[in-house]
Design an enzyme around this catalytic site. Structure first.
Site, short mmCIF file in Angstrom:
data_model
loop_
_atom_site.label_atom_id
_atom_site.label_comp_id
_atom_site.label_asym_id
_atom_site.label_seq_id
_atom_site.Cartn_x
_atom_site.Cartn_y
_atom_site.Cartn_z
N LYS A 59 0.93 -1.03 -0.02
CA LYS A 59 -0.13 0.05 0.15
C LYS A 59 0.66 1.20 0.15
O LYS A 59 1.91 1.44 0.27
CB LYS A 59 -0.86 -0.11 1.35
N ARG A 97 -10.44 -11.35 1.74
CA ARG A 97 -11.24 -12.40 1.17
C ARG A 97 -10.74 -13.71 1.53
O ARG A 97 -11.46 -14.76 1.30
CB ARG A 97 -11.72 -12.21 -0.26
#
EC number: 3.4.11.1
Length: 497
Positions: free
Chosen positions: A275, A349
């Site tokens: 990130k 996920r």
């Protein structure tokens, strides 16, 4: 330092040296609750005329107590039109009151505003608003704000209402809810060097004192179960993963359990798909889903909910190192389905894929609801005012939406469908964990749907609401505790014996 409120209910109270708080509905000809006791000189009526105060919802009027009153200060809180009052407004009123306590160590609140029906539940909701507004997180500040230093650690609060006896009983539920929300807020607010997967699991284990059965699965057990999707996320961190399984058995033995599953990425760097540095500190809150599930289990146990409830949280840290998962890797999930890793920052996920399958396979629940700070895309769609709701079951989705309206933890239903599902197909595996920017929150939900089978299921994407959401009358914290009250209301309204 959170203020400590000692709350009691009564039909009368001494105003000696107290902050007196009275409630007023608009259009009631300046009539206020407790006027004869708190305001014998009629100063509220005069001050209202001069200031233009009209008792609009959550408006306040703060005045020095008049001569003849034994109180120190008077505070009027507007309730708005009685016909428009809803249950959540009582929490807001409680939060508004708590914001004005300042240096008071004794508070008397007259709840029975003329023209307004005040039930025991409304009084208990008011108390809940007080407790939630009192929360603050400054455990790591060595020098507190000057106001906080002078704030007494304990405030005696008496709520005067005709429904005081029943309100006292109902307030036990308010205390349970406040405890769960505060636990969730604490977990989200804690720094990541303090709260790793192991430490989070230990927090879950503390629920045993409330009667929750807690089982912690370590790396060895997770490998044996074939949870390679979850383990792949964790392999770049020196901190080992955990899966916490919490069970509250308050219902009949014949009742199917209901299940809640939370994403618990205690810190998310993005992994190899790193990130940007700006704002990365907020990724300590990427376990907001797991925090909400843990807080919910606290509430249900503390209030002795008559339901059988499972809480499962996958706890990992997503870090880049020489052993970290790579884009291009293919992992085999617990379900046997294979996943191509496109983006290591689409890690939540993967954690949920194994946690959902495990929950379905082991417990065969009536339904599963997962909560996750899953996608930035949901914040583009909904901002930080509502969470995204995805579901394969209309009844469950409707009940969740109704609970969201009742608690003001609102949800907006988003689409699912075969056309979206095709987008996550992979050339090299059964599916890929990321399909790019378009419909990002929807394709993430489609990914999760592949791991629930025929079980009724809902996915709540709380990326915009679990942390950094707008401050309200009942929340002044970065970590909001979103989802705890919502899911408690769902259980209370539909799934208790």
């Amino acid at each position: 330092m959170s203020a400590k409120f000692d709350i009691s209910f009564a039909n009368s109270a001494s105003l000696e040296n107290a902050l007196a708080i009275v409630l007023q509905a608009s259009g009631e000809a300046q009539a206020v609750a407790g006027a004869s006791e708190a305001d014998p000189g009629g100063v509220i009526e005069r001050a209202s005329k001069i200031s233009g105060f009209s008792a609009k919802s959550m408006a306040t009027l703060d005045v020095i107590a008049p001569q003849g009153s034994s109180a120190d200060r008077l505070l009027v809180i507007g309730l708005g039109k009685p016909s428009k009052l809803v249950a959540h407004d009582w929490l807001r009123a409680g939060g508004t009151a708590a914001a004005h306590f300042k240096k008071a160590d004794k508070v008397v609140i007259y709840l029975d505003a003329p023209g307004v029906e005040v039930s025991a539940e409304a009084a208990a909701d008011f108390a809940l608003g007080l407790l939630l507004r009192a929360y603050s997180f400054d455990a790591y500040k060595t020098k507190k704000k000057s106001d906080d230093e002078k704030t007494p650690k304990k405030v005696d609060v008496t709520i005067v209402t005709a429904a005081h006896k029943d309100a006292e009983k109902a307030s036990a539920v308010s205390e349970a809810i406040a405890g769960g929300v505060i636990l969730a807020r604490d977990l989200v607010n804690l720094p990541p060097n303090v709260l790793g997967p192991v430490e989070f699991a230990e927090k879950a284990e503390e629920l045993r004192k409330l009667g929750v059965d807690v089982e912690i699965l370590g790396e060895k057990e997770l490998k044996k179960l074939g949870m390679n999707a979850l383990l792949g996320v964790a392999q770049g961190s020196a901190r080992p993963p955990r899966l916490a399984v919490m069970q509250w058995n308050g219902g009949s033995k014949k009742d199917e359990p209901i299940a809640f599953v939370g994403k618990g990425v205690v810190f998310d760097t993005g992994g190899i798909s790193l990130k940007p540095g700006l704002g990365m500190e907020d990724m300590k809150g990427d376990m907001g889903g797991a925090a909400a599930v843990t807080g919910l289990m606290h509430v249900l146990a503390a209030r002795k909910a008559k339901a059988n409830v499972i809480g499962v949280i996958g706890l990992v840290e997503n870090m880049p190192d020489g052993n970290a998962q790579r884009p291009g890797d293919i992992v085999t999930s617990m379900s046997g389905q294979t996943i191509e890793i496109i983006n290591t920052d689409a890690e939540g996920r993967l954690v949920l894929a194994d946690a959902l399958w495990y929950t379905k396979d082991r417990f065969n629940p009536k339904f599963m609801i997962n909560l996750a700070t899953l996608t930035g895309a949901i914040t583009v769609a909904l901002g930080n005012l509502q969470a995204g709701l995805f579901s394969n079951d209309d009844e469950l989705a409707t009940r969740l939406a109704e609970a969201g309206e009742a608690t003001a933890e609102k949800l907006w239903r988003m689409p699912l469908g075969k056309d979206y599902d095709k987008i996550i197909d992979s050339k090299f595996a059964d599916m890929k964990n990321s399909s790019g920017r378009l419909a990002g929150s929807v394709t993430a939900a489609q990914f999760l749907k592949r791991f629930v089978g025929e079980t009724p299921w809902a996915h709540l994407d709380i990326a915009g609401t679990a942390m950094g959401s707008p401050l309200t009358e009942i929340n002044q914290s970065w970590g909001s505790g979103y989802g705890v009250r919502l899911l408690n209301e769902l259980v209370r309204a539909h799934y208790e014996d």
